[in-house]
Design an enzyme around this catalytic site. Structure first.
Site, PDB file in Angstrom:
ATOM      1  N   TYR A  44       0.422  -1.514  -0.183  1.00  0.00           N
ATOM      2  CA  TYR A  44       0.021  -0.105   0.361  1.00  0.00           C
ATOM      3  C   TYR A  44       1.160   1.368  -0.009  1.00  0.00           C
ATOM      4  CZ  TYR A  44      -3.585   3.407   1.181  1.00  0.00           C
ATOM      5  OH  TYR A  44      -4.582   4.945   1.210  1.00  0.00           O
ATOM      6  N   ASP A 103       9.189   3.191   0.006  1.00  0.00           N
ATOM      7  CA  ASP A 103       9.041   4.191   0.308  1.00  0.00           C
ATOM      8  C   ASP A 103       8.505   3.373   2.015  1.00  0.00           C
ATOM      9  OD1 ASP A 103       5.974   4.564   1.951  1.00  0.00           O
ATOM     10  OD2 ASP A 103       4.785   3.618   0.130  1.00  0.00           O
ATOM     11  N   LYS A 154       4.206  10.028   8.384  1.00  0.00           N
ATOM     12  CA  LYS A 154       4.211   9.233   9.709  1.00  0.00           C
ATOM     13  C   LYS A 154       5.315   9.982  11.427  1.00  0.00           C
ATOM     14  CE  LYS A 154       1.793   5.174   8.278  1.00  0.00           C
ATOM     15  NZ  LYS A 154       0.664   5.540   8.216  1.00  0.00           N
TER      16      LYS A 154
END
Length: 432
Positions: free
Chosen positions: A145, A241, A269
């Site tokens: 994802y 990522d 994050k």
């Protein structure tokens, strides 16, 4: 069973005005059943819901709360900065400070651009890779994802080397054909994709530590290095990522831990200490293609806003304390080993994947879980749902999906770990 009356009231109200009652799908508890908890506050390793129940938290806002919730220094820094202005839509010195710190910590980054989310970072990095290489296709891995941009919402076809098919309504099929997919850890599929799409592939994007299929470990020795070598040979870029694993599995992320240098890195994050933020960066010759230096356009009104920059500075600075990551990984390992021991004692087949302070317990007869298909075809998803709810009743908050990672923070104490293992034993006894 804890009283969750107010959470139920809130959820019923939310469903009338929000799709599914939530603003991000997994929060709706659809895969595990039950009522989502509405949280009112958080501190350290704990979250508290609107009914007054307290939970030991292993979601950590999906990763960023590595210091624990509401760390006093982070809160103070944000409060000080907010008093001076919450957004300028113009440059501020905090952008420079955080950029220097990230560049110092992350080995592959020479130049960085801040954005507002991990999804925005990956979307922008993909556009940059296409602009730099002049190619349109890219490779992602099944179950990986990378945010909700159209090109990423694609699953594999009938074989690892087939074109993707849209995995969401609203994604044009013709656009999805630019996305090529393969199973994580399958290097032969990658070679086949490059052979069948010669000089058409702009990049490979990969979570070096996948977290959105549950944590995956590297099965084939040298997998990431082989991706690096293939990209070099084929004139494609390698994008890591690290929105989830960045600053989580090492101070410099997975690229430091595995000593593999990507061309571009996506962050989010932890880089914002819990506030909405993202970033992408990499080799200078590539990053200078971004507007206004180059022809690849990307912009954002709130990019580099002072609150997120200050929260990130306060967080990342504290991650550099000597022994921080050794201690974090040690307590994570103790928890994982304890949870597996509890499963064995209860006669429940389970395996675990752990990298640093990320882990997932899989309920399966497999000896190891190495890709998304292992989860979807061989893990007991229904049992996980019962386990999740039993743990919730015991005051343990896990991610409401077998396909997600769990996170340990510096705020989790030995007592918290012991309490979690004891709770798991009680939960298993109730559901087997």
């Amino acid at each position: 069973m804890p009283n969750i009356q107010q959470s139920q009231i809130d959820f019923d109200q939310a469903k009338k005005i929000l799709p599914g009652g939530v603003n991000s799908p997994v929060r709706a508890f659809k895969s595990v059943g039950g009522t989502p908890r509405f949280f009112a506050s958080a501190s350290g390793a704990y979250v508290q819901d609107v009914d007054g129940n307290s939970y030991i938290d292993y979601v950590g806002s999906w990763g960023p709360m590595i210091l624990g919730h509401a760390h006093p220094d982070v809160v103070k820094g944000v409060q000080e900065t907010a008093a001076l202005g919450m957004s300028f839509g113009a440059p501020c010195e905090l952008e420079i400070d955080l950029a220097k710190l990230v560049i110092d910590m992350v080995p592959s980054i020479d130049v960085i651009r801040f954005v507002n989310s991990g999804s925005e970072a990956t979307m922008s990095a993909l556009r940059l890779a296409r602009g730099f290489t002049g190619r349109d296709k890219f490779i992602k891995f099944d179950g990986g994802y990378h945010g909700h941009a159209d090109g990423f919402l694609v699953k594999a076809g009938s074989g690892a080397a087939t074109f993707g098919e849209p995995d969401s309504a609203g994604v044009p099929a013709d656009y999805a054909k630019l996305t090529l997919t393969a199973a994580f850890n399958d290097i032969e599929a990658i070679k086949q994709l490059f052979a069948e799409n010669k000089d058409e592939i702009a990049c490979i994007i990969v979570e070096p530590v996948p977290g959105n299929t549950g944590v995956m470990k590297l099965y084939e020795n040298g997998f990431l290095q082989q991706l690096r070598d293939i990209c070099d040979a084929e004139g494609a870029l390698l994008i890591f990522d690290e929105v989830m694993c960045g600053f989580r599995v090492a101070a410099g992320g997975a690229q430091e831990r595995f000593n593999i240098m990507p061309d571009l890195t996506c962050l989010g994050k932890i880089i914002g200490g819990g506030l909405p933020v993202g970033a992408y960066g990499g080799r200078e010759e590539i990053m200078r293609q971004i507007s206004p230096d180059g022809p690849v356009y990307q912009a954002g009104t709130l990019s580099g806003n002072p609150l997120a920059m200050r929260a990130g500075l306060e967080t990342l600075t504290r991650l550099q304390a000597p022994g921080f990551y050794d201690a974090l990984e040690a307590k994570t390992t103790r928890l994982v080993e304890g949870l597996l021991a509890g499963c064995k004692a209860a006669g429940v087949p389970a395996v675990a994947n752990q990298v640093g302070a990320m882990f997932t317990i899989f309920f399966t007869d497999l000896d190891e879980v190495t890709c998304c298909d292992d989860v979807s075809k061989h893990c007991d998803l229904a049992f996980f749902g019962r386990y999740f709810n039993a743990m919730l009743d015991e005051g343990i908050y896990l991610a409401p999906s077998q396909y997600e990672a769990a996170f340990v923070s510096a705020a989790h104490t030995d007592e918290d770990i012991d309490a979690t293992m004891a709770a798991a034993g009680r939960a298993l006894a109730r559901i087997i």
